[in-house]
Design a protein around this motif. Sequence first.
Motif, short mmCIF file in Angstrom:
data_model
loop_
_atom_site.label_atom_id
_atom_site.label_comp_id
_atom_site.label_asym_id
_atom_site.label_seq_id
_atom_site.Cartn_x
_atom_site.Cartn_y
_atom_site.Cartn_z
N ALA A 134 0.82 -1.21 0.00
CA ALA A 134 0.00 0.00 0.00
C ALA A 134 0.86 1.26 0.00
CB ALA A 134 -0.93 0.01 1.22
N ALA A 135 1.92 1.25 0.82
CA ALA A 135 2.72 2.46 0.97
C ALA A 135 4.09 2.13 1.52
CB ALA A 135 2.01 3.45 1.90
N VAL A 136 5.04 2.97 1.16
CA VAL A 136 6.34 3.03 1.82
C VAL A 136 6.25 4.22 2.76
CG1 VAL A 136 8.82 3.30 1.55
CG2 VAL A 136 7.49 2.10 -0.21
N VAL A 137 6.39 3.97 4.05
CA VAL A 137 6.14 4.99 5.07
C VAL A 137 7.46 5.42 5.70
CG1 VAL A 137 4.87 5.53 7.18
CG2 VAL A 137 3.90 3.94 5.51
N PRO A 143 6.84 16.62 7.78
CA PRO A 143 6.29 16.06 6.55
C PRO A 143 6.22 17.05 5.40
CG PRO A 143 5.00 15.34 8.44
CD PRO A 143 5.94 16.40 8.94
N ARG A 144 5.95 18.33 5.69
CA ARG A 144 5.88 19.31 4.61
C ARG A 144 7.22 19.46 3.90
NH1 ARG A 144 1.20 22.28 4.45
NH2 ARG A 144 -0.12 22.23 6.32
N ALA A 145 8.29 19.53 4.68
CA ALA A 145 9.61 19.68 4.09
C ALA A 145 10.00 18.42 3.32
CB ALA A 145 10.65 19.98 5.17
N MET A 146 9.66 17.25 3.86
CA MET A 146 9.97 16.01 3.16
C MET A 146 9.19 15.92 1.85
SD MET A 146 12.25 14.09 4.69
CE MET A 146 13.04 15.69 4.65
N GLN A 165 1.26 14.73 8.15
CA GLN A 165 1.53 13.68 7.17
C GLN A 165 1.49 14.26 5.76
OE1 GLN A 165 -1.77 11.11 8.33
NE2 GLN A 165 -2.68 11.43 6.32
N ALA A 166 2.15 13.54 4.86
CA ALA A 166 2.13 13.91 3.45
C ALA A 166 2.23 12.63 2.64
CB ALA A 166 3.28 14.85 3.11
N SER A 167 1.69 12.64 1.42
CA SER A 167 1.76 11.45 0.58
C SER A 167 1.97 11.84 -0.87
CB SER A 167 0.50 10.60 0.73
OG SER A 167 -0.64 11.28 0.23
N PHE A 180 4.89 10.29 4.39
CA PHE A 180 5.74 10.85 5.44
C PHE A 180 4.88 11.15 6.65
CE2 PHE A 180 7.59 11.79 1.34
CZ PHE A 180 8.89 11.35 1.50
N LEU A 181 5.23 10.57 7.79
CA LEU A 181 4.46 10.72 9.02
C LEU A 181 5.30 11.43 10.07
CD1 LEU A 181 2.70 7.25 9.43
CD2 LEU A 181 1.83 9.32 8.32
N ARG A 182 4.72 12.42 10.70
CA ARG A 182 5.43 13.14 11.75
C ARG A 182 5.57 12.27 12.99
NH1 ARG A 182 6.43 18.39 13.15
NH2 ARG A 182 5.16 19.22 11.46
N VAL A 183 6.79 12.17 13.50
CA VAL A 183 7.07 11.47 14.75
C VAL A 183 8.01 12.33 15.58
CG1 VAL A 183 6.80 9.19 13.70
CG2 VAL A 183 9.05 10.23 13.81
N PRO A 184 7.99 12.18 16.89
CA PRO A 184 8.92 12.95 17.71
C PRO A 184 10.34 12.40 17.59
CG PRO A 184 7.64 11.47 19.09
CD PRO A 184 7.06 11.37 17.71
N GLY A 185 11.31 13.29 17.60
CA GLY A 185 12.70 12.85 17.61
C GLY A 185 13.29 12.74 16.22
N ALA A 186 14.57 13.02 16.14
CA ALA A 186 15.28 12.97 14.87
C ALA A 186 15.86 11.58 14.63
CB ALA A 186 16.41 14.01 14.87
N LYS A 187 16.23 11.32 13.40
CA LYS A 187 16.88 10.08 13.02
C LYS A 187 18.26 10.01 13.67
CE LYS A 187 17.81 7.36 8.85
NZ LYS A 187 19.22 7.01 9.10
#
Length: 246
Positions: A134-137, A143-146, A165-167, A180-187
């Motif tokens: 269905a999706a690669v998440v 998400p807007r910048a991504m 989120q963005a798709s 792209f889903l917003r989550v807390p914390g950086a990679k």
Amino acid sequence: MALRPVQVNVKALDASAVGRFWAEALGWSAYRPGVTTYVGPAGGLVWPAPVGLGIDVVPVPEARTATKNRVHLDLATTSPAHQAELVARLKTLGATPADVGQGDVPWTVLADPEGNEFCVLEPREVYRDTGPIAAVVVDCEDPRAMARFWGRATDWTLHEVTDDQASLRSARGDGPYLEFLRVPGAKTVPDRVHLDLLPYPGDDRAAEVARLRALGATDLDLGQGDVPWTCLSDPEGHEFCVLAPH
């Protein structure tokens, strides 16, 4: 100029076993075109897949860390019965339940035999024609910048963008979504899963890589040495590769 996402790259200690798992999970076939195991639609190896994204399982010597992947797959289902049947079948193939803090949700979170998380979604109309993926998440902070970066990097079309989120999806309107889903914390650590992009025939890979750098991508050294692809990171540090046309 634009690049097309062509495959999901998955690192594995046992690429053959993980490739077989994903082939059986998706109802596809596993092919061994070289050192990697490529998973694509049945009927013979066609690369890149004409519709959707293949999965390229790459052997690596390092085991996965306990840190959750920032990129995962969502699998589509057509009915509650299909969802239940698919979850049961995946468990018999070696998938295990995974707790990523999801709580009480209508989808099921599992991990493949080497611990890579993925979700089996409840039926959703938006994914009725995506195929088994269905999706690669992608987990991210913005998400807007991504969506801006990936929308300019690829030829995929923006379908939705909010603060959370963005798709995007192929301009042809087929195959999976890129979400792209917003989550807390950086990679913080390298992922075991990333996207591979491919120039169109006749396009210059070096020029495409330069264009991506201008959009905010950075060079990435994974110890890959002298290879015919280019490893980069997007503005939030998600790894991806620009492949050489065959």
